[in-house]
Design an enzyme around this catalytic site. Structure first.
Site, mmCIF file in Angstrom:
data_model
loop_
_atom_site.group_PDB
_atom_site.id
_atom_site.type_symbol
_atom_site.label_atom_id
_atom_site.label_comp_id
_atom_site.label_asym_id
_atom_site.label_seq_id
_atom_site.Cartn_x
_atom_site.Cartn_y
_atom_site.Cartn_z
ATOM 1 N N SER A 1 0.851 -1.190 0.000
ATOM 2 C CA SER A 1 0.000 0.000 0.000
ATOM 3 C C SER A 1 0.879 1.229 0.000
ATOM 4 O O SER A 1 2.058 1.183 0.317
ATOM 5 C CB SER A 1 -0.897 0.005 1.238
ATOM 6 O OG SER A 1 -0.092 0.103 2.392
ATOM 7 N N LYS B 1 7.512 -0.591 6.567
ATOM 8 C CA LYS B 1 7.087 0.714 6.063
ATOM 9 C C LYS B 1 8.291 1.582 5.767
ATOM 10 O O LYS B 1 9.141 1.802 6.613
ATOM 11 C CB LYS B 1 6.249 1.428 7.117
ATOM 12 C CG LYS B 1 4.849 1.017 7.056
ATOM 13 C CD LYS B 1 3.955 2.110 7.576
ATOM 14 C CE LYS B 1 2.649 1.503 7.986
ATOM 15 N NZ LYS B 1 2.439 1.601 9.405
ATOM 16 N N ASP C 1 -2.907 10.680 10.328
ATOM 17 C CA ASP C 1 -3.452 10.173 9.074
ATOM 18 C C ASP C 1 -4.455 9.048 9.317
ATOM 19 O O ASP C 1 -4.218 7.905 8.951
ATOM 20 C CB ASP C 1 -2.275 9.691 8.214
ATOM 21 C CG ASP C 1 -2.691 9.428 6.774
ATOM 22 O OD1 ASP C 1 -1.926 8.761 6.069
ATOM 23 O OD2 ASP C 1 -3.776 9.853 6.375
#
Ligand SMILES: *[C@@H]1O[C@H](CO)[C@@H](O)[C@H](O)[C@H]1NC(C)=O
Ligand SMILES: *[C@@H]1O[C@H](CO)[C@@H](O)[C@H](O)[C@H]1NC(C)=O
Ligand SMILES: *[C@@H]1O[C@H](CO)[C@@H](O)[C@H](O)[C@H]1NC(C)=O
Ligand SMILES: *[C@@H]1O[C@H](CO)[C@@H](O)[C@H](O)[C@H]1NC(C)=O
Ligand SMILES: *[C@@H]1O[C@H](CO)[C@@H](O)[C@H](O)[C@H]1NC(C)=O
Ligand SMILES: *[C@@H]1O[C@H](CO)[C@@H](O)[C@H](O)[C@H]1NC(C)=O
Ligand SMILES: *[C@@H]1O[C@H](CO)[C@@H](O)[C@H](O)[C@H]1NC(C)=O
Ligand SMILES: *[C@@H]1O[C@H](CO)[C@@H](O)[C@H](O)[C@H]1NC(C)=O
Ligand SMILES: *[C@@H]1O[C@H](CO)[C@@H](O)[C@H](O)[C@H]1NC(C)=O
Length: 888
Positions: A615, A636, A734
């Site tokens: 993603s 990440k 976020d």
């Protein structure tokens, strides 16, 4: 009356045509082929008449396809067949998964007015055949993997108004002919590798409103021509190598609202004509070589919100008149050669939240009105020549997050009133001044403070026991004062290096070597024995520590070597092309039981393969990484826009370790990190059921099974995780359904929690908008405050609730222009629609009980998404309400 008959007639006509020509719809063959080819899950085909398919618009008379608009539908496949749709005017395939070359055959669609292929994975060159699209008005190829230059054939698209090619790997220079496109309004080519000069004629004949070329390798001057038509609204040239001065003609652009030219090599002074730009809102020219004085004309830009001229060579005074800027929120002039008193008039700007005057030659004393009316959050006055005492009214700055007064000539004591600034969290720095007297025990009330530095003053007395109230403290520095007594037993103190306490008169105890027992001079023999016993223990202890350290290093090396050997051999077996993996600088795994199972080099390698990509979020890209041990991780990779990694590595690592200890069942905490070059990788557990966004929007339609209790329990879990974050004073940057992860049992974990502490948008080159979060979740007040807050988080969470209730995306063109999910839901009563028409009918029609719970959750979601932040409930209350929904 007269118009009714013809329109009725044409309707009849259309119906007739529809009825007669069903079998021979003009675009039947290409549309059938396309349906076969585009195997996404998002495109709904109903019936054989393609005019009723989602995203298809037909000409009402001859039923040819005029528009194919399928943005963000998870589509992939070969789109070259679209070139058979001869009447098509609008083609929008943005935000899908298309890859390969852009089909050159698209160039045959002579009627095409809009072509948007942005946000896919197209690679190769921009096909020169697109130059045949004579009717094209808008071309968007942004955010793909395109290479090569801008083809000259495109100059034939004379009507082009919007040309967007940002976020690719394009090189070459910007061709002259772009300046000759008479209708050009938008030209956006940022984040490429473009070099050469900005064409001299850019803007001369066009209607240019937006020019964004940041993050390229452009050289030369900012051409006067850009400003000549006077219509420019946004100019972004940040992060290039531009030279020369800011043209005087910039003042012609009355409607220019955003001017961002930081991180170049500009010289000269800011032209006084800047005052003619009445609508100027952002002016950002930091990190250049600008000189001269701050023009007083800025005071005429009444809408100015941000003024950033940091790291230039400005000199002289800050004009008093700048105090007239009622809307000013950030005034940043650090690293210049400015002088005079701290500008008192600026402190009257009611909206000022950041005042950064650090590293200049400001003198005089601190003003008495320093916080009388202000919303000040950042008061950064370090490294100047400010004298006098710190006024006790500083305690009125109750919103301050950071107070930097180090490196000045401040005298007197530390006012106890500082203890009233309960919000103070980033830093309190009073170092390198001439402060004396005791440390006020009131500072112990600063329970959010992370960094405290009072070093290099003449402070005396003890370190008050009450300092143990500073529960968030990570960094302390008391060195080079005249402090006495023992260092209080308090983890953040004992974990600090001895240098944080050195250079004091009579300070003793851990972490200093001087033990406190030796202080009592009249001590009896027993005591002496005890202390020498202690000394012996200490010596043995430190020897042992050295031994352990050495052994650990040796063991680590052996393991590493073995892993490397293993990795090499497995590479040979797999016959993989060996990827040269960069040198890992540092890394750590916080969870002891996983330490053996994680291999840093495999982590790095996993992020170099696109096939591992899972993603792409606002702040990071996630990859799946399989360790040689079989452990699967989610890695990440931070988008380090502001080079946070390089400049703040140690601080970042400490923050990460802190988050590693933040344990809550609904928060995804980092289990470790790897740092190489200037890249930071965060390690998280890999959760098998993906994200809430995938559950809601990507489940194949035919496999869908309504499960309301699962959705409700996800909502409660996320609310609990977020409430916990707020309780420990962490604001999420976020919140979106893409950041909610589901484990094997569909327990929900809120992710990206550490980002708020790692990426500091207030530093470096990141734009303010970089903190906004994901589109559709951003609270309306953000536009004014530019600050993510707890009520802002509640809003974003409310959007997630609406997504859960409606199974709709937060932004979608089906809601109509300018309408997002929130507006669409809140507007339902006005449109005469009932809640049933809004909620996902596949769930609400299953049982009365489900429907009742959904209606109750809808009420909570409405409260959370209230326009006014003050009317939104606190997260704790939201949890209570959702649990009530479940029990109802
Ligand atoms: C349908 O009508 C439009 C407008 O009248 C025209 O431009 C187009 O070429 C026609 N398409 C076909 C297939 O006849
Ligand atoms: C797509 O299909 C066309 C014709 O059907 C073919 O020429 C082309 O090579 C295909 N493109 C890709 C990337 O497979
Ligand atoms: C074009 O692409 C960029 C980047 O993906 C996007 O921000 C912009 O909104 C797009 N513009 C249009 C008109 O589609
Ligand atoms: C531009 O990029 C292409 C493809 O990456 C490369 O072949 C070419 O040499 C580059 N041109 C210049 C002038 O750097
Ligand atoms: C623009 O600014 C300059 C310099 O301050 C000034 O002389 C001139 O009159 C201004 N022009 C207009 C149209 O306001
Ligand atoms: C300042 O901003 C407001 C709100 O955006 C706008 O209405 C106004 O026209 C602006 N003022 C100037 C002088 O441009
Ligand atoms: C300050 O900002 C608020 C919005 O946050 C705005 O309404 C107001 O007009 C601004 N100016 C002053 C002087 O308060
Ligand atoms: C700053 O200004 C002073 C006098 O105004 C000058 O002497 C000094 O050289 C300047 N320093 C720098 C670094 O430009
Ligand atoms: C501050 O600096 C200015 C300019 O260098 C000088 O004129 C002024 O006297 C100084 N003020 C104080 C209080 O030292």
């Amino acid at each position: 009356m007269g118009s009714v008959i013809p329109s009725f007639y044409s309707l009849l006509m259309a119906t007739f045509l529809l009825w007669t020509s069903m079998a021979e719809l003009p675009d039947n063959a290409p549309m059938a082929a396309l349906k076969k080819e585009l195997h996404g899950v998002g495109w709904i085909f109903q019936g054989s008449n393609y005019c009723s398919w989602v995203g298809v618009t037909c000409n009402p008379l001859n039923l040819s396809v005029e528009a194919l608009e399928l943005p963000r539908h998870v589509l992939k496949g070969n789109i070259s067949g679209i070139s058979e749709l001869k009447s098509i005017k609008r083609l929008d395939l943005s935000g899908n998964l298309f890859h390969g070359f852009i089909p050159p055959s698209l160039g045959s669609l002579s009627g095409l007015e809009l072509l948007d292929l942005s946000g896919n994975k197209f690679e190769g060159l921009i096909p020169s055949s697109l130059g045949s699209l004579g009717s094209l008005k808008s071309l968007n190829l942004s955010n793909n993997f395109l290479i090569g230059g801008i083809p000259n054939e495109l100059k034939n698209i004379e009507r082009l108004q919007e040309f967007q090619i940002s976020g690719n790997n394009l090189n070459g220079s910007i061709p002259e002919w772009i300046g000759e496109l008479s209708g050009l309004r938008v030209f956006s080519a940022y984040e490429n590798h473009l070099f050469g000069k900005i064409p001299e004629n850019l803007g001369t004949v066009s209607e240019l409103e937006l020019l964004n070329l940041h993050s390229n390798r452009l050289v030369g001057v900012i051409p006067e021509s850009i400003f000549s038509s006077g219509k420019l609204q946004v100019l972004v040239l940040t992060l290039n190598q531009l030279t020369g001065s800011i043209p005087e003609s910039v003042g012609k652009c009355k409607s220019l609202s955003s001017l961002r030219i930081g991180n170049n090599k500009l010289v000269g002074s800011v032209p006084p004509s800047i005052g003619n730009i009445s609508s100027l809102t952002y002016f950002e020219a930091n990190n250049n070589h600008l000189s001269g004085e701050l023009p007083v004309e800025f005071a005429q830009c009444s809408n100015l919100t941000l003024l950033n001229l940091a790291s230039n060579g400005l000199s002289g005074f800050v004009p008093i008149e700048l105090g007239d800027l009622k809307n000013l929120q950030e005034f940043i002039v650090s690293d210049n050669n400015l002088t005079g008193e701290v500008p008192r008039s600026l402190l009257k700007c009611r909206n000022l939240s950041k005042l950064d005057l650090s590293n200049n030659r400001f003198n005089g004393s601190l003003p008495q009105n320093i916080c009388s009316t202000s919303r000040l959050q950042f008061l950064l006055l370090g490294q100047n020549s400010i004298g006098g005492e710190i006024p006790p009214v500083i305690g009125d700055c109750v919103r301050l997050l950071e107070l930097q007064l180090g490196g000045n000539y401040l005298t007197g004591g530390i006012p106890p009133e500082i203890g009233r600034i309960k919000n103070l969290q980033i830093a309190l720095n009073l170092s390198f001044n001439h402060l004396h007297g005791n440390l006020p025990h009131e500072l112990g009330k600063l329970d959010k403070l992370v960094s405290l530095d009072v070093s290099n003053n003449q402070l005396s007395g003890i370190i008050p026991f009450e300092f143990k109230g500073m529960l968030s403290l990570i960094e302390v520095n008391f060195s080079n004062n005249q402090l006495t007594g023992s260092v209080p037993i308090f983890a953040p103190f004992q974990k600090s290096p001895p240098s944080s306490f050195l250079g004091n008169k009579d300070l003793c105890g851990d972490p200093l070597i001087t033990s406190c027992t030796s202080v009592s001079d009249t001590a009896n023999e027993n005591n002496h024995h005890k202390s020498s016993y202690k000394m012996v223990l200490a010596v043995i202890g430190s020897g042992l520590a050295v031994f352990i350290t050495v052994s650990v290093v040796v063991i680590l090396f052996t393991i590493r070597e073995r892993q490397e050997m293993k990795a090499k051999s497995s590479e040979l077996c797999d016959e993989e092309i060996p990827v040269a993996s960069p040198l890992v600088i540092t890394g750590n795994v916080f969870v002891d039981s996983l330490k053996q199972a994680v291999d840093f080099d495999s982590v790095v390698k996993a992020t170099m393969k696109d096939t591992n990509k899972q993603s792409n979020g606002t702040f990071s890209t996630a990859y799946k990484a399989i360790m040689p041990s079989g452990l699967v991780l989610s890695v990440k990779k931070l988008k380090s826009v502001d080079r946070t990694v390089v400049n703040h590595r140690n601080k970042m690592i400490r923050e990460l370790e802190r988050f590693g200890n933040l344990i809550h069942p609904n928060l995804m905490r980092p289990i470790g990190y790897v740092i190489y070059e200037d890249v930071a990788l965060l390690l998280h557990p890999h959760l098998v059921n993906g994200t809430l966004a995938q559950l809601l929007h990507e489940s194949p339609k035919d496999e869908y099974e309504p499960d309301w209790p699962r959705r409700l329990s996800i909502a409660i879990s996320v609310a609990e995780g977020l409430a916990f974050l707020h309780q420990v004073a962490i604001i999420h940057l976020d919140i979106s359904s893409c950041n909610i992860f589901l484990d094997a049992h569909y327990n929900a974990l809120l992710g990206e929690i550490e980002i708020s502490r790692l990426l500091d948008p207030l530093k470096g080159t990141a734009s303010i908008s970089a903190v906004a979060g994901s589109f559709g979740y951003i609270p309306p007040e953000y536009a004014y405050t530019m600050q993510v807050t707890a009520p802002g988080n509640v809003y974003s969470f409310g959007v997630v609730l609406l997504e859960i209730l409606t199974t709709r995306l937060p932004v979608d063109e089906v809601f109509g222009e300018g309408v997002d999910l929130v507006k669409w839901v809140h507007g339902a009563p006005g449109r005469g629609e009932t809640p049933e028409q809004i909620m996902d009918a596949r769930l609400s029609t299953v049982s009365f009980a489900w429907r009742k719970q959904m209606l109750a959750m809808l009420k909570v979601a409405m409260l959370c998404t209230d326009t006014f932040p003050s009317k939104r409930p606190k997260m704790k209350k939201v949890v209570e309400m959702l649990i009530e929904v479940k029990q109802s």
